[in-house]
Design an enzyme around this catalytic site. Sequence first.
Site, PDB file in Angstrom:
ATOM      1  N   GLY A 172     -62.023  19.347  69.221  1.00 14.23           N
ATOM      2  CA  GLY A 172     -60.813  18.987  69.993  1.00 14.23           C
ATOM      3  C   GLY A 172     -59.842  18.052  69.343  1.00 14.23           C
ATOM      4  O   GLY A 172     -58.738  17.899  70.055  1.00 14.23           O
ATOM      5  N   GLU A 221     -68.119  19.411  66.583  1.00  7.63           N
ATOM      6  CA  GLU A 221     -67.839  20.866  66.711  1.00  7.63           C
ATOM      7  C   GLU A 221     -66.319  21.178  66.427  1.00  7.63           C
ATOM      8  O   GLU A 221     -65.519  21.737  67.081  1.00  7.63           O
ATOM      9  CB  GLU A 221     -68.322  21.476  68.006  1.00  7.63           C
ATOM     10  CG  GLU A 221     -69.536  21.243  68.525  1.00  7.63           C
ATOM     11  CD  GLU A 221     -69.825  21.827  69.966  1.00  7.63           C
ATOM     12  OE1 GLU A 221     -68.887  22.120  70.797  1.00  7.63           O
ATOM     13  OE2 GLU A 221     -70.920  21.933  70.270  1.00  7.63           O
ATOM     14  N   PRO A 222     -65.646  20.436  65.279  1.00  5.61           N
ATOM     15  CA  PRO A 222     -64.284  20.743  64.987  1.00  5.61           C
ATOM     16  C   PRO A 222     -63.908  22.283  64.574  1.00  5.61           C
ATOM     17  O   PRO A 222     -64.779  22.851  63.841  1.00  5.61           O
ATOM     18  CB  PRO A 222     -63.927  19.864  63.843  1.00  5.61           C
ATOM     19  CG  PRO A 222     -65.453  19.701  62.953  1.00  5.61           C
ATOM     20  CD  PRO A 222     -66.664  19.983  64.083  1.00  5.61           C
ATOM     21  N   GLY A 223     -62.724  22.867  65.217  1.00  8.35           N
ATOM     22  CA  GLY A 223     -62.358  24.060  64.820  1.00  8.35           C
ATOM     23  C   GLY A 223     -61.230  23.859  64.124  1.00  8.35           C
ATOM     24  O   GLY A 223     -60.964  23.662  63.073  1.00  8.35           O
ATOM     25  N   ARG A 227     -50.281  32.129  69.902  1.00  6.62           N
ATOM     26  CA  ARG A 227     -50.170  30.741  70.487  1.00  6.62           C
ATOM     27  C   ARG A 227     -48.626  30.403  71.084  1.00  6.62           C
ATOM     28  O   ARG A 227     -48.679  29.647  72.104  1.00  6.62           O
ATOM     29  CB  ARG A 227     -50.339  29.737  69.329  1.00  6.62           C
ATOM     30  CG  ARG A 227     -51.729  29.584  68.942  1.00  6.62           C
ATOM     31  CD  ARG A 227     -52.443  28.719  67.938  1.00  6.62           C
ATOM     32  NE  ARG A 227     -52.104  27.303  68.617  1.00  6.62           N
ATOM     33  CZ  ARG A 227     -51.230  26.451  68.429  1.00  6.62           C
ATOM     34  NH1 ARG A 227     -50.125  26.565  67.488  1.00  6.62           N
ATOM     35  NH2 ARG A 227     -51.298  25.260  68.952  1.00  6.62           N
ATOM     36  N   TYR A 283     -49.171  29.524  74.764  1.00  9.94           N
ATOM     37  CA  TYR A 283     -49.051  27.836  75.202  1.00  9.94           C
ATOM     38  C   TYR A 283     -47.765  27.316  74.998  1.00  9.94           C
ATOM     39  O   TYR A 283     -47.655  26.250  74.938  1.00  9.94           O
ATOM     40  CB  TYR A 283     -50.149  27.197  74.499  1.00  9.94           C
ATOM     41  CG  TYR A 283     -51.411  27.740  74.193  1.00  9.94           C
ATOM     42  CD1 TYR A 283     -52.559  28.009  75.255  1.00  9.94           C
ATOM     43  CD2 TYR A 283     -52.048  27.921  72.837  1.00  9.94           C
ATOM     44  CE1 TYR A 283     -53.811  28.284  74.927  1.00  9.94           C
ATOM     45  CE2 TYR A 283     -53.258  28.442  72.806  1.00  9.94           C
ATOM     46  CZ  TYR A 283     -54.072  28.577  73.670  1.00  9.94           C
ATOM     47  OH  TYR A 283     -55.434  29.204  73.454  1.00  9.94           O
ATOM     48  N   CYS A 329     -42.304  44.604  73.135  1.00  7.87           N
ATOM     49  CA  CYS A 329     -41.615  44.823  74.420  1.00  7.87           C
ATOM     50  C   CYS A 329     -42.077  43.611  75.463  1.00  7.87           C
ATOM     51  O   CYS A 329     -42.419  44.063  76.452  1.00  7.87           O
ATOM     52  CB  CYS A 329     -41.922  46.167  74.783  1.00  7.87           C
ATOM     53  SG  CYS A 329     -41.421  47.332  73.393  1.00  7.87           S
ATOM     54  N   GLU A 330     -41.918  42.474  74.996  1.00 12.30           N
ATOM     55  CA  GLU A 330     -42.096  41.363  76.165  1.00 12.30           C
ATOM     56  C   GLU A 330     -41.069  40.236  75.712  1.00 12.30           C
ATOM     57  O   GLU A 330     -40.990  40.019  74.400  1.00 12.30           O
ATOM     58  CB  GLU A 330     -43.561  40.816  75.989  1.00 12.30           C
ATOM     59  CG  GLU A 330     -44.843  41.816  76.154  1.00 12.30           C
ATOM     60  CD  GLU A 330     -45.385  41.675  77.386  1.00 12.30           C
ATOM     61  OE1 GLU A 330     -44.818  40.563  78.050  1.00 12.30           O
ATOM     62  OE2 GLU A 330     -46.436  42.494  77.563  1.00 12.30           O
ATOM     63  N   TYR A 348     -56.788  29.593  65.392  1.00 11.56           N
ATOM     64  CA  TYR A 348     -56.405  30.538  66.577  1.00 11.56           C
ATOM     65  C   TYR A 348     -55.087  31.490  66.180  1.00 11.56           C
ATOM     66  O   TYR A 348     -54.227  31.635  67.147  1.00 11.56           O
ATOM     67  CB  TYR A 348     -55.919  29.361  67.744  1.00 11.56           C
ATOM     68  CG  TYR A 348     -57.397  28.610  67.990  1.00 11.56           C
ATOM     69  CD1 TYR A 348     -58.296  29.198  68.652  1.00 11.56           C
ATOM     70  CD2 TYR A 348     -57.216  27.295  67.811  1.00 11.56           C
ATOM     71  CE1 TYR A 348     -59.536  28.401  68.766  1.00 11.56           C
ATOM     72  CE2 TYR A 348     -58.392  26.578  67.858  1.00 11.56           C
ATOM     73  CZ  TYR A 348     -59.279  27.284  68.587  1.00 11.56           C
ATOM     74  OH  TYR A 348     -60.598  26.222  68.928  1.00 11.56           O
TER      75      TYR A 348
HETATM   76  C1  LIG Z   1     -63.100  25.637  71.206  1.00 15.52           C
HETATM   77  C2  LIG Z   1     -64.324  24.725  71.122  1.00 15.52           C
HETATM   78  C3  LIG Z   1     -64.498  23.833  69.981  1.00 15.52           C
HETATM   79  C4  LIG Z   1     -63.466  23.570  69.056  1.00 15.52           C
HETATM   80  O1  LIG Z   1     -62.451  23.102  69.410  1.00 15.52           O
HETATM   81  P1  LIG Z   1     -61.085  22.675  68.362  1.00 15.52           P
HETATM   82  O2  LIG Z   1     -60.166  22.248  69.344  1.00 15.52           O
HETATM   83  O3  LIG Z   1     -60.746  23.912  67.715  1.00 15.52           O
HETATM   84  O4  LIG Z   1     -61.667  21.546  67.327  1.00 15.52           O
HETATM   85  C5  LIG Z   1     -65.601  23.146  69.999  1.00 15.52           C
HETATM   86  N1  LIG Z   1     -66.559  23.289  71.007  1.00 15.52           N
HETATM   87  C6  LIG Z   1     -66.231  24.042  71.828  1.00 15.52           C
HETATM   88  C7  LIG Z   1     -67.641  24.273  72.923  1.00 15.52           C
HETATM   89  C8  LIG Z   1     -65.296  25.035  72.047  1.00 15.52           C
HETATM   90  O5  LIG Z   1     -65.372  25.860  72.985  1.00 15.52           O
END
Ligand SMILES: *Cc1c(COP(=O)(O)O)cnc(C)c1O
Length: 417
Positions: free
Chosen positions: A239, A272-274, A311, A315, A341-342, A369
């Site tokens: 997050g 859990e960084p994405g 995105r 958002y 077409c939006e 994303y």
């Molecule tokens: C989406 C998600 C993440 C990653 O979030 P980021 O904002 O991309 O870091 C980690 N854990 C869980 C459970 C998620 O759903």
Amino acid sequence: MTAFQQQNGALHCEGVSLETIAREHGTPTYVYSRSAIETAFLAYRSALNQRAHLICYAVKANSNLAVLNVLAQLGAGFDVVSVGELERVIAAGGPSEKIVFSGIGKTRDEMQRALKAGIKCFNIESEAELLALAEVADSMGKVAPVSIRVNPDVDAGTHPYISTGLRENKFGVDVDSARRLYRIAKDANGLDPVGVDCHIGSQIMDIAPFAASLDCLLALIDDLGTEGIFLQHLDIGGGLGVHYDEVAPSIDSYVSAVSERLADRELELILEPGRSIVALAGALLTAVLYLKPTEARHFAVVDAAMNDLLRPALYSAWQDIQVVTPHDGEIQSWDIVGPICETGDFLGKGRELILAQGDLLAVMGAGAYGFAMASNYNSRPRAAEILVHGDSSHLIGQRESLSDLWQREVIPPEPQT
Ligand SMILES: *Cc1c(COP(=O)(O)O)cnc(C)c1O
């Protein structure tokens, strides 16, 4: 270091000109910098080197096999939310024993597959899910390692669609329910409570909500200890926000704040960084098809659209848009829009740019994303993906062909009369 820079009058990704990539592979095309992905991952790792930890990259942010492989090679773990992501990680060479499985709707088939693979932990989000997992594991003669995902009821201060840690969100369980679920897990044959988990949202720009959730989880861990339930890991989720238009906390300051609060506890810390690993490592290359100045607005119609990058439409997200090869002309305010077409199909609005038909544009911060949320809406083939490493580039995701679009569809035979 930023992965994308102007060199000799043209935007480059590392040592490769984006013009060259567009010429060779066409547009729209996603371009990712391998070094930028590695640098972000290593920032997490070096900030954590004093304690037992596992960095589980959140696969949903960018699930290309090559991206997963880069991270697997660095020793990353993975956070998956479906069996599809689980199989991707395995196909990319990621080790099952470093996979955590999140998500509120794991099916029994998914549980079975993950148990067979021998993943590190199931992050469980409801009593019903916990009971289902107990049954599945028991029927296989296995014991499922579980964390309960706690919803700490903190406001992450982010967009409502990506806020997940509030009581009214569908995610996790409140602390009291978590306590009850741990007792169930302790007594069930097929379950072993090994950790606690939370994930409060995405694109979070302030460290305080993380600290608040951490305190909530630590209090729960202490509480459970008095009942004889001893957890080995704490998973703080992902997050952390990135710099799209405002400055985000650094990976280092975020990890330090989290680490500090754990003090000298002997807990393994899972993250859990994405987004914070891949977002700034990617750009979406697109070409200006037509300029359409009108009395109300000036539109630049480009060949990428909301099906390629959702995105902005989903958002109202802001991502920087740069001209790949800047040239002279008059600065004007442009809405960068796709052909779909939006009215919601835009990549950016009111951008002060000097544009000409045929220009190449780069939508920055598109590594997370981006392609992962792409669709075929308006029967548009999904874009190509390129991974750059130094002076070389590799096609890591082929552009879909037109026949790919209907390959899985069938026209039923005419009824016999
Ligand atoms: C989406 C998600 C993440 C990653 O979030 P980021 O904002 O991309 O870091 C980690 N854990 C869980 C459970 C998620 O759903």
